[in-house]
Design a protein around this motif. Structure first.
Motif, PDB file in Angstrom:
ATOM      1  N   PRO A  93       0.957  -1.373  -0.007  1.00  0.00           N
ATOM      2  CA  PRO A  93       0.054  -0.060   0.217  1.00  0.00           C
ATOM      3  C   PRO A  93       0.910   1.109   0.007  1.00  0.00           C
ATOM      4  N   PHE A  94       2.056   1.263   0.530  1.00  0.00           N
ATOM      5  CA  PHE A  94       2.866   2.543   0.652  1.00  0.00           C
ATOM      6  C   PHE A  94       3.425   2.890  -0.867  1.00  0.00           C
ATOM      7  N   PRO A  95       4.136   1.941  -1.644  1.00  0.00           N
ATOM      8  CA  PRO A  95       4.555   2.600  -3.022  1.00  0.00           C
ATOM      9  C   PRO A  95       3.130   2.686  -3.700  1.00  0.00           C
ATOM     10  N   THR A  96       2.121   2.200  -3.441  1.00  0.00           N
ATOM     11  CA  THR A  96       0.797   2.428  -4.093  1.00  0.00           C
ATOM     12  C   THR A  96       0.418   3.935  -3.883  1.00  0.00           C
ATOM     13  N   ALA A  97       0.463   4.269  -2.612  1.00  0.00           N
ATOM     14  CA  ALA A  97       0.014   5.754  -2.483  1.00  0.00           C
ATOM     15  C   ALA A  97       1.001   6.617  -2.933  1.00  0.00           C
ATOM     16  N   VAL A  98       2.396   6.295  -3.048  1.00  0.00           N
ATOM     17  CA  VAL A  98       3.391   7.288  -3.624  1.00  0.00           C
ATOM     18  C   VAL A  98       3.165   7.205  -5.270  1.00  0.00           C
ATOM     19  N   LEU A  99       2.974   6.207  -5.687  1.00  0.00           N
ATOM     20  CA  LEU A  99       2.557   6.184  -7.235  1.00  0.00           C
ATOM     21  C   LEU A  99       1.364   6.900  -7.904  1.00  0.00           C
ATOM     22  N   ALA A 100       0.488   6.892  -6.900  1.00  0.00           N
ATOM     23  CA  ALA A 100      -0.692   7.571  -7.150  1.00  0.00           C
ATOM     24  C   ALA A 100      -0.577   9.026  -7.040  1.00  0.00           C
ATOM     25  N   SER A 101       0.213   9.398  -6.143  1.00  0.00           N
ATOM     26  CA  SER A 101       0.323  10.733  -5.994  1.00  0.00           C
ATOM     27  C   SER A 101       1.303  11.620  -6.890  1.00  0.00           C
ATOM     28  N   ALA A 102       2.419  10.697  -7.385  1.00  0.00           N
ATOM     29  CA  ALA A 102       3.219  10.920  -8.331  1.00  0.00           C
ATOM     30  C   ALA A 102       2.535  11.050  -9.851  1.00  0.00           C
ATOM     31  N   LEU A 103       1.593  10.080 -10.061  1.00  0.00           N
ATOM     32  CA  LEU A 103       0.850  10.325 -11.388  1.00  0.00           C
ATOM     33  C   LEU A 103      -0.241  11.465 -11.252  1.00  0.00           C
ATOM     34  N   ASP A 104      -0.454  11.759 -10.251  1.00  0.00           N
ATOM     35  CA  ASP A 104      -1.541  13.106 -10.050  1.00  0.00           C
ATOM     36  C   ASP A 104      -0.955  14.190 -10.190  1.00  0.00           C
TER      37      ASP A 104
END
Length: 213
Positions: A93-104
């Protein structure tokens, strides 16, 4: 040697909790009257990251379910290795949240870091699986009567493939283009999903010669 029931039950609970936690990254967007559709579209990066990780954890669960069918019991060593597998799962879940933020945000440098972080997490996830198969090969007494050491040895290629290719995917995302790295992650997840019952039972071999269970 203990029955695998408790190990399977505990592992399933961890998988269920982690896959549920992913949805916490999804939120109802702020919007003005009449602009809900546009606000939802702005959350597309979070939806995409959620779907990728949901499928990834689902694939890991399928692989875990399949590998437990190879053994007739568990030992202290296998329990510790299984904890290593679960540690990799709960980190996702942590790299998932980081990836979502970076994509945004859309910043290429930030996205590069996010893709590398996800790739590293996925590569490290392969390590305990490699230990699991190595343990089975060296301790054949834990194997089910239907499983030979040659089959276990063949399955060791899968975590090795994951370790190497996820690492290369991270390098691709860092050096060439983060979107290419992200595409590589998706391809690797699909690969592990197609071969969750083992390479010989995967779709690449038409399901022939695989284990029945």
């Amino acid at each position: 040697m203990a029955d695998t029931g408790r190990l399977a039950a505990f592992s399933d609970a961890v998988f269920a909790i982690v896959i549920t936690l992913l949805v916490l990254e999804l939120r109802v967007p702020d919007f003005h009257e009449g602009e809900l559709a546009g606000s939802i579209l702005e959350e597309t990066p979070a939806f995409f990251a959620f779907v990728v990780s949901f499928v990834y954890i689902g694939v890991l669960w399928l692989n875990h379910h399949a590998v437990l069918r190879l053994v007739r019991g568990t030992t202290l060593g296998l329990n510790w290795i299984n904890l290593g597998i679960l540690f990799g799962v709960v980190v996702i879940p942590f790299p998932t949240a980081v990836l979502a933020s970076a994509l945004d945000d859309g910043n290429a440098d930030d996205l590069r870091v996010a893709v590398v972080m996800y790739s590293v997490a996925a590569a490290l996830m392969s390590a305990p699986w490699l230990l699991f198969f190595a343990y089975l090969r060296r301790h054949p007494t834990v194997l089910g009567s239907h499983v030979g050491r040659d089959e276990v040895r063949r399955q060791e290629a899968r975590p090795i493939t994951g370790l190497v290719l996820y690492g290369l995917t991270g390098l691709l995302g860092w050096i060439v283009n983060p979107m290419l790295g992200l595409a590589g992650i998706v391809v690797m997840i699909i690969y592990h999903g197609l071969t969750s019952e083992g390479v010989r039972a995967g779709l690449f071999r038409g399901g022939r010669g695989g284990r029945r269970g």
